[in-house]
Design an enzyme around this catalytic site. Structure first.
Site, short mmCIF file in Angstrom:
data_model
loop_
_atom_site.label_atom_id
_atom_site.label_comp_id
_atom_site.label_asym_id
_atom_site.label_seq_id
_atom_site.Cartn_x
_atom_site.Cartn_y
_atom_site.Cartn_z
N VAL A 5 17.98 6.11 1.20
CA VAL A 5 17.32 4.81 1.32
C VAL A 5 15.87 4.94 0.84
O VAL A 5 15.13 5.82 1.28
CB VAL A 5 17.37 4.31 2.78
CG1 VAL A 5 16.56 3.01 2.93
CG2 VAL A 5 18.81 4.09 3.20
N LYS A 6 15.52 4.05 -0.09
CA LYS A 6 14.17 4.10 -0.67
C LYS A 6 13.30 3.08 0.09
O LYS A 6 13.66 1.89 0.16
CB LYS A 6 14.28 3.70 -2.14
CG LYS A 6 13.34 4.40 -3.07
CD LYS A 6 13.77 4.07 -4.51
CE LYS A 6 12.80 4.55 -5.53
NZ LYS A 6 13.12 4.06 -6.85
N VAL A 7 12.22 3.55 0.64
CA VAL A 7 11.30 2.64 1.34
C VAL A 7 9.92 2.74 0.71
O VAL A 7 9.55 3.80 0.18
CB VAL A 7 11.21 2.97 2.87
CG1 VAL A 7 12.57 2.93 3.53
CG2 VAL A 7 10.52 4.30 3.12
#
Ligand code: G3P
Length: 218
Positions: A82-84
């Site tokens: 997951v890219k935040v």
């Protein structure tokens, strides 16, 4: 050094996958927008096409929203990272998702301080955007060098994922610095394959082989 492809284009992913060159994929909302297709469907397809890590980015900016979206993105596959964004809420979400066993890529990193905080939050990847720094007259690769130097002093598990790569020289420089991953637009990976002397050499070998077939043998 691992090579990721920075794209949401399924055709390009298949093409380089068939060459056995891909260790993973990174995407972002802009890349999905360029494809003009249903982004959720595209993200699911990418996760199933590639064996390595596939970064899918949240578009929520609050902690709860990022958690909910991150968990949903992770349901696309066990290879989903997951890219935040590199914000306080993003780091909080990074810590929580990581504790749940969901790996995180902290994106939009432009300073060594941001990279330190992402590593402290337990990120699997920290993504310095080097091309965008070059664009504003700063040395993007110097940022990678500083992050690598800092990470070498400690036992962070975080990998440095060099992003916003614009040309093959960026790749060589990242490799010389020992960066763990580069993520490349398809056109940069294509350019890495090429050298005019390879083409000329192959042409001359094939011509000589043909002459050999055509010439009378003693
Ligand atoms: O992975 C991040 C990268 O896609 C950003 O690249 O070229 O938009 O600066 P660019």
């Amino acid at each position: 050094m691992k090579i990721f492809l920075d794209t949401a284009n399924l055709g390009e992913i298949r093409r380089f996958n068939e060459m056995g060159l891909l260790d993973g994929i990174t995407t972002n909302p802009t890349l999905l927008f360029r494809e003009g297709k249903d982004p959720h469907d595209t993200m699911r397809q990418i996760a199933s096409l590639v064996r390595g890590d596939v970064s899918l980015e949240v578009v929520s900016t609050d902690y709860e929203g990022m958690l909910e979206e991150g968990r949903r993105l992770r349901s696309c596959g066990n290879n989903v990272v997951v890219k935040v964004p590199m914000t306080s809420e993003g780091l909080r979400a990074c810590r929580t998702l990581t504790a749940e066993g969901i790996p995180v890529n902290v994106t939009l990193v432009f300073s060594p301080n941001q990279a330190i905080l992402a590593a402290k939050a337990g990120a699997r990847y920290v993504s310095p955007f080097i091309g965008r720094l070059d664009d504003i007259g700063q040395d993007g690769m110097e940022l990678v060098e500083t992050i690598m130097e800092i990470f070498a002093q400690y036992e962070f598990d975080t990998q440095v994922l060099v992003a916003s790569v614009r040309h093959p020289i960026h790749v060589v420089e990242a490799a010389r610095l020992g960066a763990h991953v580069v993520t490349l637009p398809p056109k940069v990976l294509d350019r890495m394959l090429l050298h005019p002397l390879t083409d000329l050499g192959l042409e001359s070998f094939l011509n000589d082989w043909k002459h050999l077939q055509d010439s009378p043998k003693p």
